[in-house]
Design a protein around this motif. Structure first.
Motif, PDB file in Angstrom:
ATOM      1  N   ASP A   1      38.006  29.861 -22.609  1.00 25.68           N
ATOM      2  CA  ASP A   1      38.022  29.170 -21.329  1.00 25.68           C
ATOM      3  C   ASP A   1      39.409  29.332 -20.720  1.00 25.68           C
ATOM      4  O   ASP A   1      40.394  29.565 -21.430  1.00 25.68           O
ATOM      5  CB  ASP A   1      37.689  27.684 -21.486  1.00 25.68           C
ATOM      6  N   SER A   2      39.484  29.230 -19.433  1.00 22.88           N
ATOM      7  CA  SER A   2      40.755  29.328 -18.712  1.00 22.88           C
ATOM      8  C   SER A   2      40.794  28.207 -17.687  1.00 22.88           C
ATOM      9  O   SER A   2      39.916  28.116 -16.820  1.00 22.88           O
ATOM     10  CB  SER A   2      40.881  30.696 -18.027  1.00 22.88           C
ATOM     11  N   LEU A   3      41.807  27.338 -17.810  1.00 21.64           N
ATOM     12  CA  LEU A   3      41.925  26.181 -16.926  1.00 21.64           C
ATOM     13  C   LEU A   3      43.188  26.297 -16.075  1.00 21.64           C
ATOM     14  O   LEU A   3      44.257  26.636 -16.584  1.00 21.64           O
ATOM     15  CB  LEU A   3      41.976  24.886 -17.726  1.00 21.64           C
ATOM     16  N   SER A   4      43.055  25.989 -14.803  1.00 26.51           N
ATOM     17  CA  SER A   4      44.207  25.841 -13.916  1.00 26.51           C
ATOM     18  C   SER A   4      44.368  24.357 -13.617  1.00 26.51           C
ATOM     19  O   SER A   4      43.428  23.713 -13.133  1.00 26.51           O
ATOM     20  CB  SER A   4      44.002  26.618 -12.613  1.00 26.51           C
ATOM     21  N   ILE A   5      45.547  23.816 -13.915  1.00 27.32           N
ATOM     22  CA  ILE A   5      45.835  22.404 -13.682  1.00 27.32           C
ATOM     23  C   ILE A   5      46.914  22.318 -12.606  1.00 27.32           C
ATOM     24  O   ILE A   5      48.036  22.777 -12.810  1.00 27.32           O
ATOM     25  CB  ILE A   5      46.287  21.702 -14.968  1.00 27.32           C
ATOM     26  N   VAL A   6      46.549  21.757 -11.471  1.00 26.23           N
ATOM     27  CA  VAL A   6      47.442  21.717 -10.306  1.00 26.23           C
ATOM     28  C   VAL A   6      47.788  20.271  -9.987  1.00 26.23           C
ATOM     29  O   VAL A   6      46.895  19.423  -9.853  1.00 26.23           O
ATOM     30  CB  VAL A   6      46.796  22.388  -9.082  1.00 26.23           C
ATOM     31  N   ASN A   7      49.079  19.983  -9.864  1.00 27.26           N
ATOM     32  CA  ASN A   7      49.571  18.659  -9.505  1.00 27.26           C
ATOM     33  C   ASN A   7      50.142  18.743  -8.091  1.00 27.26           C
ATOM     34  O   ASN A   7      51.063  19.520  -7.837  1.00 27.26           O
ATOM     35  CB  ASN A   7      50.650  18.230 -10.506  1.00 27.26           C
ATOM     36  N   PHE A   8      49.600  17.948  -7.165  1.00 27.64           N
ATOM     37  CA  PHE A   8      50.059  18.047  -5.776  1.00 27.64           C
ATOM     38  C   PHE A   8      49.969  16.688  -5.091  1.00 27.64           C
ATOM     39  O   PHE A   8      49.314  15.765  -5.590  1.00 27.64           O
ATOM     40  CB  PHE A   8      49.231  19.086  -5.007  1.00 27.64           C
ATOM     41  N   ASP A   9      50.634  16.563  -3.949  1.00 23.69           N
ATOM     42  CA  ASP A   9      50.579  15.350  -3.136  1.00 23.69           C
ATOM     43  C   ASP A   9      49.486  15.510  -2.089  1.00 23.69           C
ATOM     44  O   ASP A   9      49.573  16.361  -1.205  1.00 23.69           O
ATOM     45  CB  ASP A   9      51.928  15.080  -2.458  1.00 23.69           C
TER      46      ASP A   9
ATOM     47  N   LEU B 127      48.863   8.778   9.136  1.00 26.44           N
ATOM     48  CA  LEU B 127      49.817   7.700   8.885  1.00 26.44           C
ATOM     49  C   LEU B 127      49.638   7.030   7.513  1.00 26.44           C
ATOM     50  O   LEU B 127      50.227   5.981   7.257  1.00 26.44           O
ATOM     51  CB  LEU B 127      49.739   6.628   9.982  1.00 26.44           C
ATOM     52  N   LYS B 128      48.829   7.603   6.647  1.00 23.73           N
ATOM     53  CA  LYS B 128      48.672   7.066   5.304  1.00 23.73           C
ATOM     54  C   LYS B 128      49.550   7.850   4.326  1.00 23.73           C
ATOM     55  O   LYS B 128      49.728   9.056   4.492  1.00 23.73           O
ATOM     56  CB  LYS B 128      47.210   7.141   4.852  1.00 23.73           C
ATOM     57  N   PRO B 129      50.109   7.178   3.325  1.00 16.81           N
ATOM     58  CA  PRO B 129      50.991   7.886   2.388  1.00 16.81           C
ATOM     59  C   PRO B 129      50.215   8.882   1.523  1.00 16.81           C
ATOM     60  O   PRO B 129      49.028   8.682   1.233  1.00 16.81           O
ATOM     61  CB  PRO B 129      51.565   6.739   1.536  1.00 16.81           C
ATOM     62  N   ARG B 130      50.891   9.936   1.132  1.00 21.40           N
ATOM     63  CA  ARG B 130      50.294  10.903   0.208  1.00 21.40           C
ATOM     64  C   ARG B 130      50.237  10.304  -1.191  1.00 21.40           C
ATOM     65  O   ARG B 130      51.078   9.480  -1.547  1.00 21.40           O
ATOM     66  CB  ARG B 130      51.109  12.201   0.188  1.00 21.40           C
ATOM     67  N   VAL B 131      49.271  10.733  -1.975  1.00 20.85           N
ATOM     68  CA  VAL B 131      49.150  10.258  -3.352  1.00 20.85           C
ATOM     69  C   VAL B 131      49.184  11.461  -4.291  1.00 20.85           C
ATOM     70  O   VAL B 131      48.641  12.523  -3.984  1.00 20.85           O
ATOM     71  CB  VAL B 131      47.855   9.449  -3.566  1.00 20.85           C
ATOM     72  N   THR B 132      49.852  11.278  -5.434  1.00 18.52           N
ATOM     73  CA  THR B 132      49.923  12.343  -6.424  1.00 18.52           C
ATOM     74  C   THR B 132      48.543  12.555  -7.026  1.00 18.52           C
ATOM     75  O   THR B 132      47.918  11.616  -7.524  1.00 18.52           O
ATOM     76  CB  THR B 132      50.926  11.998  -7.525  1.00 18.52           C
ATOM     77  N   THR B 133      48.064  13.787  -6.960  1.00 18.13           N
ATOM     78  CA  THR B 133      46.703  14.117  -7.381  1.00 18.13           C
ATOM     79  C   THR B 133      46.731  15.303  -8.337  1.00 18.13           C
ATOM     80  O   THR B 133      47.561  16.200  -8.211  1.00 18.13           O
ATOM     81  CB  THR B 133      45.829  14.462  -6.153  1.00 18.13           C
ATOM     82  N   VAL B 134      45.828  15.283  -9.301  1.00 21.19           N
ATOM     83  CA  VAL B 134      45.680  16.384 -10.252  1.00 21.19           C
ATOM     84  C   VAL B 134      44.300  16.988 -10.074  1.00 21.19           C
ATOM     85  O   VAL B 134      43.298  16.259 -10.067  1.00 21.19           O
ATOM     86  CB  VAL B 134      45.853  15.908 -11.707  1.00 21.19           C
ATOM     87  N   GLN B 135      44.250  18.302  -9.907  1.00 25.64           N
ATOM     88  CA  GLN B 135      42.967  18.999  -9.825  1.00 25.64           C
ATOM     89  C   GLN B 135      42.913  20.079 -10.902  1.00 25.64           C
ATOM     90  O   GLN B 135      43.884  20.806 -11.115  1.00 25.64           O
ATOM     91  CB  GLN B 135      42.747  19.629  -8.450  1.00 25.64           C
ATOM     92  N   VAL B 136      41.782  20.135 -11.595  1.00 28.75           N
ATOM     93  CA  VAL B 136      41.581  21.102 -12.668  1.00 28.75           C
ATOM     94  C   VAL B 136      40.436  22.029 -12.283  1.00 28.75           C
ATOM     95  O   VAL B 136      39.390  21.580 -11.802  1.00 28.75           O
ATOM     96  CB  VAL B 136      41.260  20.398 -14.001  1.00 28.75           C
ATOM     97  N   VAL B 137      40.631  23.338 -12.509  1.00 30.00           N
ATOM     98  CA  VAL B 137      39.605  24.340 -12.241  1.00 30.00           C
ATOM     99  C   VAL B 137      39.322  25.096 -13.533  1.00 30.00           C
ATOM    100  O   VAL B 137      40.244  25.588 -14.185  1.00 30.00           O
ATOM    101  CB  VAL B 137      40.041  25.335 -11.145  1.00 30.00           C
ATOM    102  N   SER B 138      38.041  25.170 -13.918  1.00 33.85           N
ATOM    103  CA  SER B 138      37.637  25.969 -15.070  1.00 33.85           C
ATOM    104  C   SER B 138      37.128  27.313 -14.563  1.00 33.85           C
ATOM    105  O   SER B 138      36.221  27.370 -13.730  1.00 33.85           O
ATOM    106  CB  SER B 138      36.543  25.269 -15.880  1.00 33.85           C
ATOM    107  N   HIS B 139      37.695  28.408 -15.071  1.00 37.00           N
ATOM    108  CA  HIS B 139      37.310  29.742 -14.605  1.00 37.00           C
ATOM    109  C   HIS B 139      36.142  30.321 -15.397  1.00 37.00           C
ATOM    110  O   HIS B 139      35.640  31.386 -15.051  1.00 37.00           O
ATOM    111  CB  HIS B 139      38.517  30.674 -14.673  1.00 37.00           C
TER     112      HIS B 139
END
Length: 228
Positions: free
Chosen positions: A153-161, A167-179
């Motif tokens: 398996d190959s996973l991409s783990i991306v951490n982004f705002d 006018l709403k604040p950004r939130v730290t979010t994690v998205q994972v993609v399985s290839h």
């Protein structure tokens, strides 16, 4: 006599101020502890398949200070330390933890493969059932009833705002993609440790404060207490 009373008065005021600061800190800590524990309990990931068939998952990260993380995520940190991951006692040096679980399912047709061997001038034919692609390999030997297999398996783990809206604040979010198209993401949690300066620090100071002459300019060595 008057000067002594003034000094005592300022000492009492300073002591009350320090006690007030510690009280505010204790109340803030209790509030942060409750909020972090609640955020951990309510943390819920979203799972879906994109247009290319890849499994995806997304979750909002829980961000907390190190002291709070040591209590709320005590079992997770202890588990990581037992696995000889290079973090110190009580999670020293820890920045973030992302836990991902996946499940892989597929149906394949095994192909009969004959391997011809010559041993001591005797020809031996070894029959096995095999399957192989980019992600999965099977090899079954009927003689020994043994099965060798591997999954990739190959996973991409991306951490982004992530933007929440105007006018709403950004939130730290994690998205994972399985290839791997045969894999599904079944679990995702994440927390981050915020490393803030120490609450109390000694150092050189210059400014306006309480001295022997009451409130006046001063320079010297002092104790700094961070309220927030």
């Amino acid at each position: 006599m008057r000067n002594q009373l003034i000094k005592i008065q300022w000492v009492v005021i300073a002591a009350l101020l320090i006690l007030g600061i510690f009280k505010v800190h204790a109340l803030k800590r209790d509030r942060d502890l409750s909020q972090t524990a609640l955020a951990k309990e309510q943390q819920s990931a979203t799972f879906w398949k994109d247009e290319t068939g890849k499994a995806r998952a997304e979750v909002t990260a829980v961000k907390t200070e190190k002291q709070i993380a040591k209590e709320v995520y005590e079992s997770e940190i202890d588990s990581l330390r037992k696995q000889n991951i290079g973090i110190g006692r009580n999670g020293k040096g820890l920045n973030s933890v992302t836990n991902v679980t996946t499940e892989t399912r597929d149906s394949v047709i095994l192909k009969t493969v004959y391997d011809t061997l010559v041993v001591n001038n005797t020809i031996k034919v070894n029959e096995t059932l095999q399957y192989s692609d980019k992600w999965t390999q099977f090899r079954y030997d009927p003689k020994t009833n043994g099965l060798n297999y591997s999954y990739t398996d190959s996973l991409s783990i991306v951490n982004f705002d992530k933007k929440q809206g105007f006018l709403k604040p950004r939130v730290t979010t994690v998205q994972v993609v399985s290839h791997n198209p045969n894999s599904t993401i079944t679990g995702l949690t994440q927390f981050e440790v915020e490393h803030k300066p120490k609450r109390m620090q000694f150092g050189l100071q210059a400014g306006y404060g309480i001295t022997n002459n009451g409130l006046s300019p001063y320079a010297g060595v002092g104790l700094t207490i961070r309220i927030w």
